[in-house]
Design an enzyme around this catalytic site. Structure first.
Site, mmCIF file in Angstrom:
data_model
loop_
_atom_site.group_PDB
_atom_site.id
_atom_site.type_symbol
_atom_site.label_atom_id
_atom_site.label_comp_id
_atom_site.label_asym_id
_atom_site.label_seq_id
_atom_site.Cartn_x
_atom_site.Cartn_y
_atom_site.Cartn_z
ATOM 1 N N ASP A 111 1.329 -1.203 0.159
ATOM 2 C CA ASP A 111 0.155 -0.390 -0.084
ATOM 3 C C ASP A 111 0.816 0.991 0.093
ATOM 4 O O ASP A 111 1.706 1.248 0.700
ATOM 5 C CB ASP A 111 -1.429 0.124 1.231
ATOM 6 C CG ASP A 111 -2.009 -0.916 1.572
ATOM 7 O OD1 ASP A 111 -1.624 -2.563 1.410
ATOM 8 O OD2 ASP A 111 -3.233 -0.956 1.720
ATOM 9 N N GLU A 152 -4.440 2.214 -2.432
ATOM 10 C CA GLU A 152 -5.654 3.132 -2.447
ATOM 11 C C GLU A 152 -5.078 4.016 -1.273
ATOM 12 O O GLU A 152 -6.660 4.960 -0.723
ATOM 13 C CB GLU A 152 -6.466 2.172 -1.610
ATOM 14 C CG GLU A 152 -5.296 1.364 -0.240
ATOM 15 C CD GLU A 152 -7.476 0.781 0.557
ATOM 16 O OE1 GLU A 152 -8.131 0.695 -0.502
ATOM 17 O OE2 GLU A 152 -6.629 0.505 1.472
ATOM 18 N N HIS A 192 -1.064 -3.160 6.571
ATOM 19 C CA HIS A 192 0.674 -2.158 6.043
ATOM 20 C C HIS A 192 1.471 -2.156 6.992
ATOM 21 O O HIS A 192 2.681 -1.372 7.153
ATOM 22 C CB HIS A 192 -0.388 -0.507 6.581
ATOM 23 C CG HIS A 192 -0.832 -0.087 5.816
ATOM 24 N ND1 HIS A 192 -1.159 1.855 5.836
ATOM 25 C CD2 HIS A 192 -1.796 0.143 4.818
ATOM 26 C CE1 HIS A 192 -1.977 1.685 5.306
ATOM 27 N NE2 HIS A 192 -1.997 0.609 4.428
ATOM 28 N N ASN A 215 -10.648 -0.966 0.498
ATOM 29 C CA ASN A 215 -11.538 0.098 1.115
ATOM 30 C C ASN A 215 -11.798 1.318 0.693
ATOM 31 O O ASN A 215 -13.114 1.792 1.062
ATOM 32 C CB ASN A 215 -11.891 -0.344 2.196
ATOM 33 C CG ASN A 215 -10.769 0.268 3.430
ATOM 34 O OD1 ASN A 215 -9.682 -0.560 2.760
ATOM 35 N ND2 ASN A 215 -10.976 0.388 4.143
ATOM 36 N N HIS A 216 -10.689 1.945 0.287
ATOM 37 C CA HIS A 216 -10.685 3.789 0.709
ATOM 38 C C HIS A 216 -10.102 4.021 -1.585
ATOM 39 O O HIS A 216 -10.123 4.839 -1.044
ATOM 40 C CB HIS A 216 -9.359 4.204 0.981
ATOM 41 C CG HIS A 216 -8.958 4.361 2.304
ATOM 42 N ND1 HIS A 216 -9.985 5.354 3.118
ATOM 43 C CD2 HIS A 216 -8.489 3.224 3.149
ATOM 44 C CE1 HIS A 216 -9.764 4.279 4.270
ATOM 45 N NE2 HIS A 216 -8.960 3.224 4.480
#
Length: 270
Positions: A8, A39, A180, A67-68
């Site tokens: 990410d 994202e 993360h 989800n973002h």
């Protein structure tokens, strides 16, 4: 085939380290295909069309999300025109965009990239296992695709491990995103699929999962309203996963965690 997966990307620190390292890693290790989870690339929340263009320009082949994905509202109107930007496959079929794509690698081989999202401690979506099963049956490894990469975006390690074992022997790589934090379980599963529970993030590790520390500390210790989270702005560390596959089967022959930067112990392929 040599594949690089980037964890990410979080905010400006994440973008800067990715812009610095992807061209160098592609050249140094003769990388054929690069996937990056983007994202959190736009100030920690979502991704924009302009950031997508920047990532493609430095050698990213496909961008996955989670989800973002809808945090930057402009992406809802542009994602249908960008076949290299994915949203989770198990969103409702009426959602904009796509959950998988077939893109040629640098050595002109078709690579299938699938983006799915877990349901444990996450938004209630459609069944990710059934959704992935349908796609990999449609595009069998070694026939329709020379390599298959699954980014499984989720909170629970157990759910990610189930996806890895479910797909073992039928895809090249199952790698988790979202937490993360890079996990120490990079391995080749018994039937030949490379697996890592979470690739980690590309961003400032002097943080709370990429976010400036004071706000999450206040939220958890005081239980009072706080300002909005914002990405940490210190030097970024690149975290990802390198996988090499067999040209005949598409299965993995090597997996190596990739870490470059000031905060974590370095790790690179030989």
């Amino acid at each position: 085939m040599r594949i690089l997966f980037c964890g990410d990307i979080v905010g400006r620190s994440g973008r800067e380290i990715v812009m610095q390292e992807i061209p160098r890693l592609r050249d140094t290790y003769a990388i054929d295909f690069v996937v990056a989870n983007g994202e959190n690339a736009a100030h920690g929340f979502g991704i924009s069309s302009s950031i997508c263009k920047e990532l493609y320009a430095i050698g990213v082949d496909v961008i996955t999300t989670g989800n973002h994905i809808w945090d930057q509202k402009e992406i809802m109107t542009s994602i249908d025109q960008d076949k290299r930007l994915l949203r989770p496959l198990n969103y409702p079929p009426t959602a904009p965009g796509r959950g998988y794509t077939l893109v040629n690698s640098a050595n002109n081989q078709p690579v299938l990239v699938i983006n799915a999202m877990g349901r444990l401690f996450m938004d209630a979506l459609d069944d990710p296992f059934r959704a992935v099963e349908e796609v990999i049956r449609k595009y069998p490894l070694g026939q329709a695709a020379a390599a298959i990469i699954i980014d499984f975006h989720g909170e629970a390690s157990s759910e990610k491990m189930v996806m890895g074992h479910l797909c073992d022997g039928r895809v090249s790589l199952v790698v988790g995103t979202h937490t993360h934090i890079p996990t120490a379980d990079a391995q080749i599963l018994p039937k030949g699929t490379a697996y890592q529970t979470d690739a980690g993030m590309c961003g400032d590790y002097d943080s709370v999962v990429g976010m400036e520390k004071s706000v999450p500390i206040a939220r958890m210790t005081r239980k009072t309203p706080t300002e909005r989270l914002s990405p940490a702005q210190g030097p970024g560390t690149f975290c990802g996963t390198f996988v090499e596959t067999d040209d005949k089967t598409g299965l993995a022959v090597r997996i190596v965690p990739v870490r470059v930067g000031p905060r974590l112990a370095p790790s690179l392929p030989d």
